[in-house]
Design an enzyme around this catalytic site. Structure first.
Site, PDB file in Angstrom:
ATOM      1  N   LYS A   1      58.913  62.004  38.348  1.00  0.00           N
ATOM      2  CA  LYS A   1      57.995  61.946  39.491  1.00  0.00           C
ATOM      3  C   LYS A   1      58.019  60.552  40.124  1.00  0.00           C
ATOM      4  O   LYS A   1      57.971  60.414  41.356  1.00  0.00           O
ATOM      5  CB  LYS A   1      56.584  62.330  39.037  1.00  0.00           C
ATOM      6  CG  LYS A   1      56.488  63.803  38.625  1.00  0.00           C
ATOM      7  CD  LYS A   1      55.235  64.093  37.834  1.00  0.00           C
ATOM      8  CE  LYS A   1      55.107  65.579  37.502  1.00  0.00           C
ATOM      9  NZ  LYS A   1      54.014  65.843  36.544  1.00  0.00           N
TER      10      LYS A   1
ATOM     11  N   GLY B   1      48.322  75.623  29.888  1.00  0.00           N
ATOM     12  CA  GLY B   1      49.427  75.745  30.841  1.00  0.00           C
ATOM     13  C   GLY B   1      49.761  74.450  31.550  1.00  0.00           C
ATOM     14  O   GLY B   1      50.340  74.469  32.634  1.00  0.00           O
TER      15      GLY B   1
HETATM   16  N1  HSE Z   1      53.768  69.010  32.567  1.00  0.00           N
HETATM   17  C1  HSE Z   1      53.419  68.506  33.832  1.00  0.00           C
HETATM   18  C2  HSE Z   1      52.174  67.640  33.688  1.00  0.00           C
HETATM   19  C3  HSE Z   1      53.186  69.634  34.786  1.00  0.00           C
HETATM   20  O1  HSE Z   1      51.514  67.759  32.653  1.00  0.00           O
HETATM   21  O2  HSE Z   1      51.876  66.854  34.567  1.00  0.00           O
HETATM   22  C4  HSE Z   1      52.948  69.238  36.202  1.00  0.00           C
HETATM   23  O3  HSE Z   1      54.076  68.610  36.770  1.00  0.00           O
END
Ligand code: HSE
Length: 413
Positions: free
Chosen positions: A200, A182
């Site tokens: 980000k 997940g």
């Molecule tokens: N797909 C993202 C990660 C989820 O692996 O960091 C968290 O933002």
């Protein structure tokens, strides 16, 4: 009592609902009121789920219910998340989110709408999963001018790189495991091609430097080109390969520097020791110096932790929290990546030219070697220079019949 609606019931949404139920009593104490999930917006049936009585398919049922004060948007993607978020804020409902794509694209605008309606738009979960980083940036570190931020901002790619390096797992197997756990985005290309880390980076840069930084302006490279040969050469000089998002305040009158790319960093440095799904974010403030935040950067409950923390903040806030803000911008505020000065690792192959020729071009190179290195292969770290200059020298190598198979920046974090 405060009524909450959760938009989306995937990995994060189901985690948010579970935490809200499981920690109901302590949350009531911390928020000063009971937190009640009134609706869960879903797109499909969840037979056997304990919360089917709360599930609705019509967003308008939530929008039109004046009792709903806080909405958790955990759907991801730009639409319909943007339309729903706007509508909720305009109706005087606070919105909390884990949706980095939305914040990176429309953050300034949504914060402005929240302000106009005296509610909050909070997004602690959009960066670093369970790591508190947004609140520290605008609250605890408020005394500082933030000079620079650098971080391992994507859990999936860090998990994949760690498995490739430590367990010699294949890229595909490591990605499949990250999806199973997940961590990965619905479309994992967003992880492995660096777009998630870019979003980000933009959120952190916008908040730190006070103006919106758009993903389209940030040079972004993912980890799909990293090979076991590169990993071996990196290890030979005490380095590991990590996907690093970074942003630096420009000198007065100059643009912000920002980039997302894989990088060789010292294996024992603060970011070099961040493995698996963990994220590490280094913040350089002019008063505090370096502060490093570390924790699980993806996954159901770490991300739900940040979303629920924001719900509690919304409940406690009497008005819009004033420090969580930045100015809108038209974009174009990031410097040309060709001006970026960096050391560069290069892996080359040629029957004719070798390290001697590379030295004559680049100057004081650091030669590297690895076990099983074919005779025509050579690798080295070029000294710091502008990327424009490095690329010109690479073109020169290529004219000599040299094939460049690996090109990775070398950073000092
Ligand atoms: N797909 C993202 C990660 C989820 O692996 O960091 C968290 O933002």
């Amino acid at each position: 009592m405060v009524n909450i609606a959760v938009l989306g019931y995937g990995t994060v949404g189901s985690g948010v609902v579970e935490v809200l139920f499981k920690n109901r009593e302590s949350l009531q104490r911390k928020a000063g009121q009971a937190l009640q999930v009134k609706y869960i917006l879903v797109r499909r049936d969840f037979p056997g789920d304990p919360h089917t009585d709360l599930m609705v398919r019509d967003f308008n049922q939530i929008l039109e219910d004046p009792q709903v004060q806080v909405v958790a948007e955990v759907m991801g993607g730009l639409e319909p998340a943007y339309t729903y978020t706007r509508a909720c804020l305009e109706r005087g409902k606070s919105v909390v989110t884990s949706n980095k794509e939305l914040v990176a694209q429309y953050g300034a605008e949504l914060l402005q709408i929240a302000r106009e309606h005296h509610v909050n738009y909070l997004f602690e979960a959009s960066v670093g999963g369970g790591i508190p980083i947004i609140h520290p940036l605008h609250l605890c570190l408020a005394a500082n001018e933030i000079e620079e931020i650098a971080g391992i901002l994507n859990g999936t790619t860090n998990f994949i790189l760690t498995k490739m390096i430590q367990e010699k797992m294949s890229f595909a197997d490591a990605l499949a495991l990250a999806q199973q756990l997940g961590y990965a985005e619905r479309d994992p290309a967003a992880d492995v091609e660096g777009h998630d880390a870019c979003r980000k980076t933009c959120i952190l840069a916008s908040l730190s430097f006070g103006e919106h930084v758009y993903p389209k302006d940030v040079h972004t490279e993912g980890i799909t080109e990293i090979t076991s040969e590169d990993v071996a050469y990196a290890a030979s000089c005490g380095c590991v390969i990590k996907l690093i998002g970074r942003a630096k305040r420009g000198a007065p009158g100059e643009k912000i520097q920002a980039m997302v790319s894989p990088a060789l960093i010292r294996h024992d440095s603060q970011l070099g020791t961040v493995d698996d799904v963990f994220n590490g974010i280094l913040v350089r403030g002019d008063a505090t110096g370096d502060v490093v935040f570390y924790g699980k950067g993806a996954g159901k409950f770490p991300t739900a932790s940040s979303v629920v923390g924001d719900i509690v903040d919304c409940v406690k806030a009497a008005d819009t929290i004033p420090s969580l803000t930045w100015k809108p911008s038209q974009g174009g505020n990031v410097a040309d990546p060709q001006d970026n000065v960096t050391r560069m690792y290069l892996r080359c192959s040629s029957e004719q030219a070798g390290l001697g020729y590379a030295k004559s071009l680049f100057g004081e190179i650091q030669p590297l070697s690895r076990e099983g290195q074919p005779s025509e292969e050579f690798a080295f770290i070029a000294p710091a220079m502008a990327e424009r200059e490095i690329n010109a020298k690479i073109a020169n190598l290529e004219e000599m019949g040299v094939t460049i198979s690996g090109k990775i920046r070398v950073l000092d974090y």
